[in-house]
Design a protein around this motif. Structure first.
Motif, PDB file in Angstrom:
ATOM      1  N   MET A 158      23.295  34.724 -40.889  1.00 27.81           N
ATOM      2  CA  MET A 158      23.604  35.168 -42.249  1.00 27.81           C
ATOM      3  C   MET A 158      25.082  35.525 -42.374  1.00 27.81           C
ATOM      4  SD  MET A 158      21.650  35.354 -44.977  1.00 27.81           S
ATOM      5  CE  MET A 158      19.989  35.924 -44.613  1.00 27.81           C
ATOM      6  N   LYS A 159      25.632  36.094 -41.336  1.00 24.46           N
ATOM      7  CA  LYS A 159      27.059  36.430 -41.338  1.00 24.46           C
ATOM      8  C   LYS A 159      27.909  35.173 -41.507  1.00 24.46           C
ATOM      9  CE  LYS A 159      30.676  38.561 -38.493  1.00 24.46           C
ATOM     10  NZ  LYS A 159      30.977  39.278 -37.229  1.00 24.46           N
ATOM     11  N   ALA A 160      27.540  34.098 -40.800  1.00 29.40           N
ATOM     12  CA  ALA A 160      28.294  32.840 -40.891  1.00 29.40           C
ATOM     13  C   ALA A 160      28.220  32.256 -42.301  1.00 29.40           C
ATOM     14  CB  ALA A 160      27.760  31.842 -39.871  1.00 29.40           C
ATOM     15  N   ILE A 161      27.042  32.327 -42.918  1.00 32.69           N
ATOM     16  CA  ILE A 161      26.886  31.820 -44.289  1.00 32.69           C
ATOM     17  C   ILE A 161      27.718  32.655 -45.256  1.00 32.69           C
ATOM     18  CG2 ILE A 161      25.229  31.503 -46.175  1.00 32.69           C
ATOM     19  CD1 ILE A 161      23.101  30.919 -44.027  1.00 32.69           C
ATOM     20  N   TYR A 162      27.683  33.967 -45.076  1.00 32.31           N
ATOM     21  CA  TYR A 162      28.447  34.877 -45.941  1.00 32.31           C
ATOM     22  C   TYR A 162      29.942  34.564 -45.854  1.00 32.31           C
ATOM     23  CZ  TYR A 162      29.806  39.290 -48.175  1.00 32.31           C
ATOM     24  OH  TYR A 162      30.338  40.233 -49.027  1.00 32.31           O
TER      25      TYR A 162
ATOM     26  N   THR B  54       4.770  41.452 -61.233  1.00 36.99           N
ATOM     27  CA  THR B  54       4.157  40.119 -61.345  1.00 36.99           C
ATOM     28  C   THR B  54       4.454  39.193 -60.171  1.00 36.99           C
ATOM     29  OG1 THR B  54       6.070  39.374 -62.650  1.00 36.99           O
ATOM     30  CG2 THR B  54       4.158  40.190 -63.867  1.00 36.99           C
ATOM     31  N   VAL B  55       5.450  39.521 -59.349  1.00 34.14           N
ATOM     32  CA  VAL B  55       5.804  38.651 -58.224  1.00 34.14           C
ATOM     33  C   VAL B  55       6.075  39.494 -56.982  1.00 34.14           C
ATOM     34  CG1 VAL B  55       6.793  36.842 -59.694  1.00 34.14           C
ATOM     35  CG2 VAL B  55       8.267  38.681 -58.829  1.00 34.14           C
ATOM     36  N   ASP B  56       6.158  38.822 -55.838  1.00 29.31           N
ATOM     37  CA  ASP B  56       6.517  39.480 -54.582  1.00 29.31           C
ATOM     38  C   ASP B  56       7.927  39.061 -54.168  1.00 29.31           C
ATOM     39  OD1 ASP B  56       4.101  40.780 -54.362  1.00 29.31           O
ATOM     40  OD2 ASP B  56       3.198  39.262 -53.059  1.00 29.31           O
ATOM     41  N   PHE B  57       8.606  39.950 -53.444  1.00 23.88           N
ATOM     42  CA  PHE B  57       9.963  39.681 -52.978  1.00 23.88           C
ATOM     43  C   PHE B  57      10.042  39.778 -51.456  1.00 23.88           C
ATOM     44  CE2 PHE B  57      10.775  40.863 -57.356  1.00 23.88           C
ATOM     45  CZ  PHE B  57      11.841  40.050 -57.721  1.00 23.88           C
ATOM     46  N   SER B  58      10.930  38.988 -50.891  1.00 23.97           N
ATOM     47  CA  SER B  58      11.260  39.133 -49.472  1.00 23.97           C
ATOM     48  C   SER B  58      12.129  40.369 -49.294  1.00 23.97           C
ATOM     49  CB  SER B  58      12.037  37.903 -48.992  1.00 23.97           C
ATOM     50  OG  SER B  58      13.345  37.884 -49.583  1.00 23.97           O
ATOM     51  N   VAL B  59      12.496  40.658 -48.054  1.00 26.47           N
ATOM     52  CA  VAL B  59      13.532  41.662 -47.827  1.00 26.47           C
ATOM     53  C   VAL B  59      14.833  41.130 -48.433  1.00 26.47           C
ATOM     54  CG1 VAL B  59      12.517  42.622 -45.739  1.00 26.47           C
ATOM     55  CG2 VAL B  59      14.082  40.670 -45.564  1.00 26.47           C
ATOM     56  N   PRO B  60      15.782  41.990 -48.761  1.00 26.92           N
ATOM     57  CA  PRO B  60      17.051  41.509 -49.319  1.00 26.92           C
ATOM     58  C   PRO B  60      17.793  40.596 -48.340  1.00 26.92           C
ATOM     59  CG  PRO B  60      16.809  43.873 -49.669  1.00 26.92           C
ATOM     60  CD  PRO B  60      15.722  43.465 -48.725  1.00 26.92           C
ATOM     61  N   TYR B  61      18.421  39.563 -48.889  1.00 22.61           N
ATOM     62  CA  TYR B  61      19.269  38.711 -48.055  1.00 22.61           C
ATOM     63  C   TYR B  61      20.747  38.868 -48.403  1.00 22.61           C
ATOM     64  CZ  TYR B  61      19.332  35.435 -52.065  1.00 22.61           C
ATOM     65  OH  TYR B  61      19.485  34.863 -53.303  1.00 22.61           O
ATOM     66  N   TYR B  62      21.022  39.572 -49.513  1.00 25.63           N
ATOM     67  CA  TYR B  62      22.420  39.784 -49.920  1.00 25.63           C
ATOM     68  C   TYR B  62      22.490  41.079 -50.709  1.00 25.63           C
ATOM     69  CZ  TYR B  62      26.750  39.321 -52.602  1.00 25.63           C
ATOM     70  OH  TYR B  62      27.970  39.561 -53.174  1.00 25.63           O
ATOM     71  N   TYR B  63      23.482  41.913 -50.401  1.00 23.93           N
ATOM     72  CA  TYR B  63      23.697  43.163 -51.129  1.00 23.93           C
ATOM     73  C   TYR B  63      24.874  42.976 -52.078  1.00 23.93           C
ATOM     74  CZ  TYR B  63      20.307  45.302 -48.087  1.00 23.93           C
ATOM     75  OH  TYR B  63      19.133  45.603 -47.441  1.00 23.93           O
ATOM     76  N   CYS B  64      24.602  43.180 -53.361  1.00 25.71           N
ATOM     77  CA  CYS B  64      25.579  42.813 -54.386  1.00 25.71           C
ATOM     78  C   CYS B  64      26.295  44.025 -54.972  1.00 25.71           C
ATOM     79  CB  CYS B  64      24.899  42.025 -55.506  1.00 25.71           C
ATOM     80  SG  CYS B  64      23.355  42.741 -56.103  1.00 25.71           S
TER      81      CYS B  64
ATOM     82  N   TRP C 140      30.999  31.289 -47.676  1.00 22.97           N
ATOM     83  CA  TRP C 140      30.976  31.218 -49.138  1.00 22.97           C
ATOM     84  C   TRP C 140      31.654  32.389 -49.837  1.00 22.97           C
ATOM     85  CZ3 TRP C 140      29.975  26.773 -51.270  1.00 22.97           C
ATOM     86  CH2 TRP C 140      29.157  25.859 -50.604  1.00 22.97           C
ATOM     87  N   ILE C 141      31.738  33.542 -49.175  1.00 23.27           N
ATOM     88  CA  ILE C 141      32.221  34.740 -49.874  1.00 23.27           C
ATOM     89  C   ILE C 141      33.472  35.334 -49.244  1.00 23.27           C
ATOM     90  CG2 ILE C 141      31.609  37.106 -50.560  1.00 23.27           C
ATOM     91  CD1 ILE C 141      28.702  36.131 -50.799  1.00 23.27           C
ATOM     92  N   GLY C 142      33.454  35.578 -47.948  1.00 21.61           N
ATOM     93  CA  GLY C 142      34.612  36.192 -47.307  1.00 21.61           C
ATOM     94  C   GLY C 142      34.193  37.002 -46.098  1.00 21.61           C
ATOM     95  N   PRO C 143      35.055  37.914 -45.644  1.00 26.23           N
ATOM     96  CA  PRO C 143      34.754  38.710 -44.444  1.00 26.23           C
ATOM     97  C   PRO C 143      33.429  39.459 -44.562  1.00 26.23           C
ATOM     98  CG  PRO C 143      37.043  38.981 -45.087  1.00 26.23           C
ATOM     99  CD  PRO C 143      36.386  38.218 -46.193  1.00 26.23           C
TER     100      PRO C 143
END
Length: 502
Positions: free
Chosen positions: A250-254, A111-121, A257-260
């Motif tokens: 993206m690395k700087a944002i990661y 039902t919707v479209d997605f971008s490429v992944p921005y975060y691997y969980c 907020w999250i860590g290395p």
């Protein structure tokens, strides 16, 4: 000729105008968009008071969208809703996009479209210390809280848990803290924050290979931006996300907020290797028919190698062969490494090198329950089978028995079941499996003092490599990491049982 200042100035201005760079308008310059978000999922989106005491929505996702907005030229308004309402906001066109820790599942893609992944969980389970939920199998029958409409709620239900579907991850945590739930399933980055806030809690990352077996592998391992079907925003966002991943934004944002940052190039990224194996040694390596009717090689050794491959970034192919030919295959350069219940001995070290041990083994003898053979002394004069070229062959030969040396453990077992030998020597975990599969047989672990008299020098299995292989320190580091983090013991329990954990 008289110099005309006005004409010169006009001409110079024209030249400068032609030479000046053209600053094209940004693709979405001046547009104001609406983004739906469920701000109860730290560190991705959550409310925090600013210096003036006003509540603001902040987090990983917000910083990422701010960076995209700056590049594309748009501004945006946040629309707050429960997670379960996000898709409805999008379907009704009340918002232009969603960025709120949402995974691109096959069901949603309808039902919707997605971008490429921005975060691997990483999917994790939060629990009170001592609850001991560490694997997908442990979820069965447990009361598990998760946000309604998330893949975490669907996954927990598919794993056999009794699911309490809540409006937000905050409410899920309240269920756990109040004792109304045994655990909460959510992303590991969020789980790490929750545990820091509540020292009485702990969390475990659920192995991805186990997640892949639930719901036919429909447990996604990433977050992406979401758009209405056919939205022109999707390719623009995808381009910016890929750019941010490439230029370090993206690395700087990661790291904020999250860590290395864990996504730097892996040491063996893109490399492909050849593994030699003797797949007749359950539970370490053996052939099994999967759901598609295909024969696949599985087992403890395969799980260990898959975990190492995932961390180092390589792929591999398997060459299945007799145990007696494994060292020759490696020595000749036709294989890059061997992981096949192989012991590190001085004789083998003359032609190959070994990793640190990944499994500490026990040697056992399996025999009919009606005529058990329990020790090396009792083996004397009896017909005892084992695999040719193994350390077990030394034990059989030193016992004074009548040896029957065969190409693989399947043939050894057949000799025993057909009554042509009185017993068979093999690894204790393998002997346990054989006894479970064949009623009327028992196994006994041979005492260490007996083994020492047979000059049996190795009580462990290691991975074998070509002499001087550059792979050895990389594999050693991963094996030690798996022991330190508990993953190796989890695999031992999975394939052998608690009694085989050292």
């Amino acid at each position: 000729m008289k110099f005309n200042v006005k004409k010169f100035a006009a001409g110079l201005a024209a030249v400068m105008l032609c030479a000046a760079p053209a600053f094209a308008a940004k693709p979405l310059e001046g547009q104001k968009l609406k983004m739906a978000v469920s701000p109860t999922f730290p560190p991705f989106e959550f409310e925090r008071l600013d210096e003036q005491g006003n509540a603001r929505i902040v987090g990983y996702d917000i910083d990422m969208v701010d960076a995209i907005a700056a590049e594309l030229g748009f501004t945006y308004e946040l629309v707050h809703t429960n997670f379960k309402g996000l898709m409805g906001e999008l379907a009704s066109h009340r918002v232009d996009f969603v960025v709120s820790g949402m995974s691109p599942t096959e069901e949603r893609k309808k039902t919707v479209d997605f971008s490429v992944p921005y975060y691997y969980c990483q999917t994790s389970i939060i629990q009170h210390k001592g609850t001991n939920i560490k694997t997908v199998a442990d979820l069965k029958g447990k009361k598990i809280a998760a946000s309604f409409g998330t893949q975490y709620a669907d996954f927990a239900e598919a794993a056999g848990a009794v699911v309490a579907a809540m409006d937000s991850s905050t409410y899920s945590m309240q269920e756990l803290l109040a004792g109304r739930a045994d655990g909460v399933v959510q992303d590991a980055a969020s789980a790490s924050i929750r545990v820091k806030q509540h020292p009485e809690l702990e969390y475990f990352v659920l192995p991805q290979d186990e997640l892949d077996k639930v719901q036919g592998g429909n447990v996604s391992d990433c977050f992406a931006a979401v758009f209405p079907k056919g939205s022109k925003l999707e390719p623009l966002f995808t381009e910016q996300i890929e750019k941010m991943q490439a230029d370090g934004t993206m690395k700087a944002i990661y790291e904020k907020w999250i860590g290395p940052w864990p996504y730097d190039a892996k040491p063996l990224q893109g490399k492909h290797y050849k593994l030699a194996i003797n797949a007749t040694f359950a539970p370490f390596e053996f052939a099994q028919v999967n759901d598609k009717g295909e024969s696949v090689i599985t087992g403890f050794d395969i799980d260990v190698l898959d975990a190492i491959a995932a961390e180092l970034g390589f792929t591999y192919e398997i060459k299945d062969m007799n145990f007696s030919g494994l060292i020759g295959e490696l020595h000749s350069g036709r294989a890059d490494f061997v992981i096949s219940g192989l012991s590190d001995t001085e004789e083998r070290r003359k032609s190959v090198d070994f990793s640190v041990p990944y499994y500490f083994c026990k040697t056992a003898i399996i025999s009919p329950a009606a005529a058990p053979v329990k020790t090396m002394a009792e083996m004397k004069g009896k017909k005892i089978a084992t695999v040719f070229g193994t350390e077990y062959a030394k034990v059989v030969e030193a016992s004074g028995s009548i040896p029957t040396l065969l190409d693989n453990s399947t043939m050894v077992t057949q000799e025993l079941l057909n009554g042509r030998v009185d017993g068979a020597v093999m690894d204790a975990s393998q002997a346990k499996t054989k006894c479970e599969q064949n009623e009327g047989y028992v196994y006994h672990v041979i005492p260490n003092e007996d083994l020492e008299s047979a000059h049996y020098v190795s009580g462990a299995y290691s991975i074998a490599f070509q002499k001087g292989s550059e792979l050895i320190p990389l594999f050693n580091a991963q094996i030690e990491k798996m022991f330190a983090g508990g993953r190796m013991n989890e695999l031992i329990v999975k394939w052998m049982g608690e009694e085989f954990v050292k």
